[in-house]
Design an enzyme around this catalytic site. Sequence first.
Site, PDB file in Angstrom:
ATOM      1  N   GLU A  79      75.491 -42.235  29.045  1.00  0.00           N
ATOM      2  CA  GLU A  79      77.139 -42.379  29.739  1.00  0.00           C
ATOM      3  C   GLU A  79      77.150 -43.731  29.872  1.00  0.00           C
ATOM      4  OE1 GLU A  79      75.356 -39.121  30.431  1.00  0.00           O
ATOM      5  OE2 GLU A  79      74.806 -40.705  31.154  1.00  0.00           O
ATOM      6  N   ALA A 190      50.356 -24.176   7.319  1.00  0.00           N
ATOM      7  CA  ALA A 190      50.789 -23.888   5.553  1.00  0.00           C
ATOM      8  C   ALA A 190      49.686 -22.636   5.496  1.00  0.00           C
ATOM      9  CB  ALA A 190      50.514 -24.969   5.047  1.00  0.00           C
ATOM     10  N   TRP A 206      45.733 -29.065  -1.598  1.00  0.00           N
ATOM     11  CA  TRP A 206      47.579 -28.971  -1.007  1.00  0.00           C
ATOM     12  C   TRP A 206      47.415 -26.669  -0.469  1.00  0.00           C
ATOM     13  CZ3 TRP A 206      46.973 -31.718   4.465  1.00  0.00           C
ATOM     14  CH2 TRP A 206      47.035 -33.115   3.223  1.00  0.00           C
ATOM     15  N   ARG A 220      55.877 -33.314  14.055  1.00  0.00           N
ATOM     16  CA  ARG A 220      54.237 -34.661  14.908  1.00  0.00           C
ATOM     17  C   ARG A 220      55.610 -35.339  15.713  1.00  0.00           C
ATOM     18  NH1 ARG A 220      49.336 -35.527  10.815  1.00  0.00           N
ATOM     19  NH2 ARG A 220      48.810 -33.259  10.175  1.00  0.00           N
ATOM     20  N   ASP A 236      38.347 -30.895   8.495  1.00  0.00           N
ATOM     21  CA  ASP A 236      38.859 -31.087   7.672  1.00  0.00           C
ATOM     22  C   ASP A 236      39.462 -32.483   8.101  1.00  0.00           C
ATOM     23  OD1 ASP A 236      40.144 -28.943   6.364  1.00  0.00           O
ATOM     24  OD2 ASP A 236      41.792 -28.442   7.929  1.00  0.00           O
ATOM     25  N   GLY A 327      43.026 -19.990  12.444  1.00  0.00           N
ATOM     26  CA  GLY A 327      43.469 -18.557  13.321  1.00  0.00           C
ATOM     27  C   GLY A 327      42.953 -17.881  14.795  1.00  0.00           C
ATOM     28  N   LEU A 329      41.877 -20.395  17.221  1.00  0.00           N
ATOM     29  CA  LEU A 329      42.706 -20.721  18.055  1.00  0.00           C
ATOM     30  C   LEU A 329      44.237 -20.827  18.382  1.00  0.00           C
ATOM     31  CD1 LEU A 329      42.771 -22.602  21.101  1.00  0.00           C
ATOM     32  CD2 LEU A 329      43.331 -24.446  19.497  1.00  0.00           C
TER      33      LEU A 329
END
Length: 592
Positions: A79, A190, A206, A220, A236, A327, A329
Site C-alpha cells: 500500500e 515425473a 531423464w 522450487r 540420485d 514412492g 516417503l
Amino acid sequence: MALSFAVGAYSSPIMCKATSVNNHSYAQDLSYIRRAAEISDKSAGFTSPHPNFGCVIATRSGEVAGEGYLYAQGTKPAEMLAVEASGELCRGATAYLNMEPGDCHGDHTAVSALVQAGITRAVIGIRHPLRHLRGNAIRALRSQGLQVDVLGEDMQSKIVEETQKACLLVNLPLIYRAASRVPFSVLKYAMTLDGKIAASSGHAAWISSKLSRDRVFELRGRSDAIIVGGNTVRRDDPRLTARHGGGHMPIRIVMSQTLDLPKEANLWDLSEVSTIVVTQRGARRSFQRFLASKGVEVVEFDILNPRDVMEYFHDRGYLSILWECGGTLAASAISSGVIHKVFAFVGPKIIGGKNAPSPVAELGMVEMSQALDVIDVCFEQIGPDMLISGFLQPIPDLTPTIPSEDETFAIDPTVSPFESSIIFFYKTWDPYGAFSNFSPHPIQMPDEDGNYATWSSVEHYYQANKFIGVSNPVAQDCIGKIKLAKSPEEAARMGRLIQRQHPNLVRSDWESVKIDVMYRAVKCKFSIYPHLNSMLLSTAGSVLVEASPHDLFWGGGREGEGLNYLGRLLMQLRSEFLGESSAASENNCSAV
C-alpha cells in the site's frame, strides 16, 4: 510462464447484500482486484515465501495512478509503495487490495499510508487468513471514514466469486498453513506413461523434458524447502538447487530414519544453501557428528513421521514445502495428511518392469472406491510432456476455520489468545511480529565518524556490523552491499554467507560485541516508533521469547534450550522504558 494454480469447483458462502456500484465501475473493481492479485506474486523466486500483497490505486476517472507489491518480509508494504507511485493522484482515489493489509503484526503503516494519502475507498479481495490480523485493517480503515468493500460480503456475483478465487490462490500457502497448522505441501514427481518414476535399475535421468525441469526450478523457487528421503540421496545424489536466476534458494531437507546415508553427497556442500537432516533420535551418532562437522543441521525426533516433521517446520515459520521424494516417503506423507497438492509431470515414454518404482508406494487400499480423489484438476502441455496438477485437500473455508478474535470474544468474553505469561514472536506476520529484527522499521544509527546513517531494518544494521572496522576493501564493499539489500532476508543471507565463506573479513571482536550491536539497534527502533514502544510496554509482566526453533543464540530453540538473547534484550529495554516512565511521573508529581 506463470504457474497454473487454477481451481474449478471451489465455492464459498456469498452473503446477499445490496451494492451501489454501477456495472461499469463494478467490472473495473474486479479487474483491478485481479491485477492486485497478479502483481502480489511478482517476487516469487526472489525472496522466501511470504504473504502476498498487491495494491492498485485508481483515480475517480478509472485510470491507474500507481501500484505496488510486498517484495519480502520486512520491506515496505504494498500500500505504501502504491501511494508513493501515485503521488497527489491518491486524493479521492480507490485502492484495490488482493488481501486485507497485515504483513507485520503491530505495525499500521499500510493503513496509515492509505488514510494520509487521501484514499476514500478500498476494495479488498479477501480478509486476512490469520486470526490475529483478520478484520483489524478493515475496521481501522472504516473508522477513518473510508468506504471499504470486501468481495463476497459487500459485493457478490459469479464473477465476484471467480475474482475472489484468484485472491485465494495467490496466498494458498498462507491459507492452508493457517487452517492445518502445517506448511502448504506440494508433491512433485515425473513419471512415464506407464506410471514409472525410474527403470527397474533405478535409473531415472531423464523422464521429463528440459522445459518441464525448468518448471520444477520455478516450483522450487516458490518453496521454503525441498524434502527428499534417504533413497533419493543414495540413488540420485541430487543438488536440489533452484537455478532459476532469482535470489531465493530453498533449504534442502533429508528425511532418514536410520541415517544410512553416504559420506560423499552434493547435499553436504553448503556453499550455496543449507541442508537439514531430520532423523530418529539416537540414530548413528557418529554420522551425526560427521554431518555437524560439515555444517549440516541435524534435528532428531522421538518417532520420525511426516506429520511431526511438518509441524516442526510450521513452527519454524515455513509457508510452503516441495516434496521431491520417492514412492515410499510420498505414501507416508499422503497417509499422514500433509500433502495438499500434486504436480505430476508425465513424459511420453514407456519403460515397463514389474519392479520399476511408481510415484506412490503402498497406501493400504484394496478397492478402487478407497482411492483418493484429486480435485480441481488442471492439464497443461509443457513441450512433449503433460503436467497434471490438482488438490488432495480442498481450499479451506476461511470463515468457520479461522474465526477472528472479535468473533471469538463475542462468544466467550473470557477467551483471549494473548493472556499467557509467555509471549512468543518470530515471523513479522505472527503475533507481535513487530518485535522481530526483520520488521520493516528503518533506524538511524551513528557510523564510526559519528555521522548518522539510515538502515532499512535492524537486521541490515546487525549484519553489516560484522565487517565494520576491518581494514580490507572487500569488507567495506560487503557493508555497502548489505546496506543496499532490498530486504532484511537478503541482508541476512549476504551477511551469513560472507561470514561462512570469508571468516577473515569478520571483525575480531564480533562474538563479544554482537549483543551490544543488536541492543543498540533494537533500542533505536523502539525509541523512534511510539506505537512500537507502546506495544512493548503493553507486555509488562510477560516473558518475551523469540520463537525460532533453530537459532539457539537469539531464539528460544525447539524445546526451550535456546538462550533467547533477543527476547532478553527486549525485556531489558522494557524495564528501562518503564523505569524512565515512572521517573517522569514522579518528577511531574513533585513539580505539582
